[in-house]
Scaffold this motif. Structure first.
Motif, PDB file in Angstrom:
ATOM      1  N   ALA A 166       0.837  -1.209   0.000  1.00 38.28           N
ATOM      2  CA  ALA A 166       0.000   0.000   0.000  1.00 38.28           C
ATOM      3  C   ALA A 166       0.868   1.253   0.000  1.00 38.28           C
ATOM      4  N   ARG A 167       1.970   1.231   0.755  1.00 38.11           N
ATOM      5  CA  ARG A 167       2.870   2.384   0.781  1.00 38.11           C
ATOM      6  C   ARG A 167       3.549   2.576  -0.573  1.00 38.11           C
ATOM      7  N   ILE A 168       3.903   1.473  -1.217  1.00 43.01           N
ATOM      8  CA  ILE A 168       4.525   1.572  -2.555  1.00 43.01           C
ATOM      9  C   ILE A 168       3.550   2.198  -3.541  1.00 43.01           C
ATOM     10  N   ASN A 169       2.306   1.732  -3.538  1.00 35.02           N
ATOM     11  CA  ASN A 169       1.306   2.304  -4.449  1.00 35.02           C
ATOM     12  C   ASN A 169       1.062   3.779  -4.154  1.00 35.02           C
ATOM     13  N   LEU A 170       1.083   4.133  -2.873  1.00 39.16           N
ATOM     14  CA  LEU A 170       0.912   5.547  -2.512  1.00 39.16           C
ATOM     15  C   LEU A 170       2.089   6.370  -3.038  1.00 39.16           C
ATOM     16  N   ARG A 171       3.302   5.827  -2.940  1.00 40.13           N
ATOM     17  CA  ARG A 171       4.478   6.530  -3.465  1.00 40.13           C
ATOM     18  C   ARG A 171       4.408   6.673  -4.980  1.00 40.13           C
ATOM     19  N   PHE A 172       3.801   5.691  -5.645  1.00 36.48           N
ATOM     20  CA  PHE A 172       3.695   5.732  -7.110  1.00 36.48           C
ATOM     21  C   PHE A 172       2.715   6.798  -7.597  1.00 36.48           C
ATOM     22  N   THR A 173       1.941   7.401  -6.693  1.00 35.82           N
ATOM     23  CA  THR A 173       1.059   8.487  -7.130  1.00 35.82           C
ATOM     24  C   THR A 173       1.859   9.719  -7.538  1.00 35.82           C
ATOM     25  N   ARG A 174       3.122   9.798  -7.134  1.00 39.27           N
ATOM     26  CA  ARG A 174       4.032  10.839  -7.615  1.00 39.27           C
ATOM     27  C   ARG A 174       4.880  10.196  -8.717  1.00 39.27           C
ATOM     28  N   VAL A 175       4.672  10.619  -9.963  1.00 37.22           N
ATOM     29  CA  VAL A 175       5.352  10.017 -11.115  1.00 37.22           C
ATOM     30  C   VAL A 175       6.691  10.720 -11.302  1.00 37.22           C
ATOM     31  N   PRO A 176       7.821  10.015 -11.111  1.00 40.64           N
ATOM     32  CA  PRO A 176       9.132  10.670 -11.189  1.00 40.64           C
ATOM     33  C   PRO A 176       9.743  10.547 -12.580  1.00 40.64           C
ATOM     34  N   ALA A 177      10.788  11.324 -12.826  1.00 41.75           N
ATOM     35  CA  ALA A 177      11.554  11.229 -14.076  1.00 41.75           C
ATOM     36  C   ALA A 177      12.509  10.046 -13.963  1.00 41.75           C
TER      37      ALA A 177
END
Length: 281
Positions: A125-136
């Protein structure tokens, strides 16, 4: 006129196309609505810089629920472990049946496994939450955004959100006919020349001007394109001013071989007969 032998380089001019050193298509890893675009189109971006913000509310709720489930599993395990600990001396004194203690110990181990499962769910769940910010994914120059604020994106979608290209250094993919390459290798094998240790490449741009920097030949593909009958050679060029852009047509001048005992004479000293044979006078 005195004629002497010396090493003579044999240059070859070939057509080519420029290509980015690195290219990355930016795609989302979770689904949701784009809340913000956090970059300027055409600007330089750094690896790890946030480009898009996807609505995190659903993923925040999922992470909170996973954390609560973990806390509940830990509480259940604490009670089961305490019960098993109380039953152990009683079973040894035969105050209770051994089966009762065995059941209590098994429940304690099951609740411990449930804690491990819920910890994994919390981490996901924390990983998916972090993926809401799309990085370069890489550093480079970013192109236009293909999605706007408010647009719905999905995980692993086929269409990229945008593209990043690293333009310094640059690759130039050069096409050489397989027959010319075969002739070169036969001449070198027959002792009529040698291949330089590190082939340098000069570049002519579309307007006929010469590129200010010299490149280095990186490798030649070990196969022939069946459609074109050519072999692709790749050269690498510095591009600090950003003059070269991907897809530009260029001509590359490469010294692919050298004659160790060649003879050079002025062009005006060579006369040719009707058959094209040269005579020096």
């Amino acid at each position: 006129m005195v004629v002497t032998t010396q090493a003579v380089e044999i240059p070859t001019e070939l057509a080519g196309r420029t290509a980015a050193f690195e290219t990355s298509d930016v795609r989302p890893q979770v689904s949701g609505v784009i809340r913000a675009r956090l970059f300027e189109e055409g600007a330089l971006v750094r690896q790890g810089q946030t480009l898009y913000q996807i609505d995190p509310s659903v993923y925040q709720a999922t992470a909170a629920q996973a954390a609560a489930n973990l806390a509940s599993a830990q509480a259940v395990h604490a009670a089961a472990a305490a019960k098993a600990a109380r039953y152990r001396p009683l079973a040894q004194m035969q105050a209770i049946s051994k089966q009762d203690y065995t059941d209590a110990a098994a429940i304690s181990r099951q609740t411990a496994a449930a804690i491990a499962q819920n910890r994994a769910i919390v981490e996901a769940a924390r990983i998916n939450l972090r993926f809401t910010r799309v990085p370069a994914p890489i550093s480079g120059r970013i192109g236009r955004s293909l999605v706007t604020t408010g647009g719905l994106v999905t995980a692993s979608q086929a269409n990229a959100l945008t593209t990043i290209q690293r333009l310094d250094p640059m690759f130039v993919d050069i096409q050489q006919s397989s027959s010319a390459l075969l002739d070169l290798r036969q001449r070198v094998g027959g002792g009529q020349g040698k291949i330089p240790g590190a082939a340098q490449v000069a570049l002519l741009l579309e307007d006929g001007s010469r590129y200010a920097y010299t490149g280095t030949l990186q490798f030649a593909e070990p196969m022939v394109d069946q459609n074109t009958g050519t072999v692709t050679l790749r050269a690498r060029f510095p591009n600090p001013q950003g003059l070269l852009l991907p897809g530009m047509y260029v001509r590359a001048r490469i010294v692919q071989s050298a004659v160790p005992n060649g003879i050079l004479v002025p062009q005006t000293a060579v006369a040719r007969d009707a058959q094209g044979n040269g005579t020096v006078f």
